[in-house]
Design a protein around this motif. Sequence first.
Motif, short mmCIF file in Angstrom:
data_model
loop_
_atom_site.label_atom_id
_atom_site.label_comp_id
_atom_site.label_asym_id
_atom_site.label_seq_id
_atom_site.Cartn_x
_atom_site.Cartn_y
_atom_site.Cartn_z
N THR A 96 0.81 -1.20 0.00
CA THR A 96 0.00 0.00 0.00
C THR A 96 0.85 1.26 0.00
N GLY A 97 0.38 2.23 -0.74
CA GLY A 97 0.87 3.60 -0.63
C GLY A 97 -0.33 4.48 -0.36
N PHE A 98 -0.09 5.66 0.15
CA PHE A 98 -1.20 6.57 0.44
C PHE A 98 -0.91 7.94 -0.18
N GLN A 99 -1.97 8.58 -0.68
CA GLN A 99 -1.86 9.97 -1.09
C GLN A 99 -2.98 10.75 -0.43
N ARG A 100 -2.69 11.98 -0.13
CA ARG A 100 -3.66 12.82 0.60
C ARG A 100 -4.83 13.22 -0.29
N ILE A 101 -6.01 13.30 0.33
CA ILE A 101 -7.22 13.77 -0.34
C ILE A 101 -7.64 15.07 0.32
N PHE A 102 -7.75 16.11 -0.48
CA PHE A 102 -8.18 17.41 0.02
C PHE A 102 -9.59 17.70 -0.46
N PHE A 134 -12.36 20.68 -1.19
CA PHE A 134 -12.58 22.12 -1.35
C PHE A 134 -13.69 22.59 -0.42
N VAL A 135 -14.70 21.74 -0.24
CA VAL A 135 -15.82 22.08 0.64
C VAL A 135 -15.33 22.26 2.08
N HIS A 136 -14.54 21.31 2.57
CA HIS A 136 -14.04 21.37 3.95
C HIS A 136 -12.82 22.27 4.08
N GLN A 137 -12.20 22.59 2.97
CA GLN A 137 -11.00 23.42 2.91
C GLN A 137 -9.87 22.86 3.77
N ARG A 138 -9.72 21.54 3.69
CA ARG A 138 -8.65 20.86 4.42
C ARG A 138 -8.51 19.43 3.89
N GLN A 139 -7.48 18.76 4.38
CA GLN A 139 -7.32 17.36 4.06
C GLN A 139 -8.38 16.57 4.81
N VAL A 140 -9.07 15.67 4.09
CA VAL A 140 -10.12 14.87 4.72
C VAL A 140 -9.76 13.40 4.83
N GLY A 141 -8.74 12.97 4.12
CA GLY A 141 -8.41 11.56 4.17
C GLY A 141 -7.25 11.21 3.28
N PHE A 142 -7.17 9.90 3.02
CA PHE A 142 -6.10 9.35 2.20
C PHE A 142 -6.69 8.36 1.21
N GLU A 143 -6.21 8.40 -0.01
CA GLU A 143 -6.55 7.38 -0.98
C GLU A 143 -5.45 6.34 -0.92
N ALA A 144 -5.85 5.09 -0.77
CA ALA A 144 -4.88 4.00 -0.77
C ALA A 144 -4.63 3.58 -2.20
N PHE A 145 -3.38 3.39 -2.54
CA PHE A 145 -3.07 2.84 -3.85
C PHE A 145 -2.19 1.62 -3.69
N PHE A 146 -2.31 0.73 -4.65
CA PHE A 146 -1.67 -0.57 -4.61
C PHE A 146 -0.50 -0.56 -5.56
N GLN A 147 0.62 -1.10 -5.12
CA GLN A 147 1.79 -1.17 -5.99
C GLN A 147 2.66 -2.34 -5.59
N GLY A 148 3.54 -2.69 -6.47
CA GLY A 148 4.50 -3.73 -6.19
C GLY A 148 5.90 -3.15 -6.20
N THR A 149 6.82 -3.87 -5.60
CA THR A 149 8.23 -3.51 -5.63
C THR A 149 9.00 -4.76 -5.98
#
Length: 135
Positions: free
Chosen positions: A38-44, A46-61
């Motif tokens: 898993t990797g994570f990227q931030r989700i912002f 506009f309505v809340h005008q802040r970071q509300v969570g993280f999107e999980a993304f799947f990857q291999g190494t």
Amino acid sequence: MTAGTGLYGGKSLEVLEKSVNEENGIFFARYKDKKVGTGFQRIFSFVHQRQVGFEAFFQGTQESGQVVSSAEVFSELTNPDDALQMDRMRLILHVKNFMSSRIDDRWLFINIQPKAMVGRKEPDIGFFHDVLHKN
């Protein structure tokens, strides 16, 4: 892997969790010559005008350290049952890694792999429910 049972030996949460590894608080599984996780990227918002969570993304190494996209990992899966097992493994890893981060006031956004939906109209909510309650 046992013949006829797919990538990780079955589709159940109990069976799949036996293939989960943990190293320094990070959960991953092995697939061929790769560690998948898993990797994570931030989700912002506009309505809340802040970071509300993280999107999980799947990857291999790969063993060389080269990062492999989820599209590449899933492109190697030709059997719909294997795609379903990998998608379920991905879900388990996302939830375990998110929970181990101890972030309690943010949302987790998770995508569903289209190959895991072949022949199905809806995602497997029951499996998702079981993963959340166990972790």
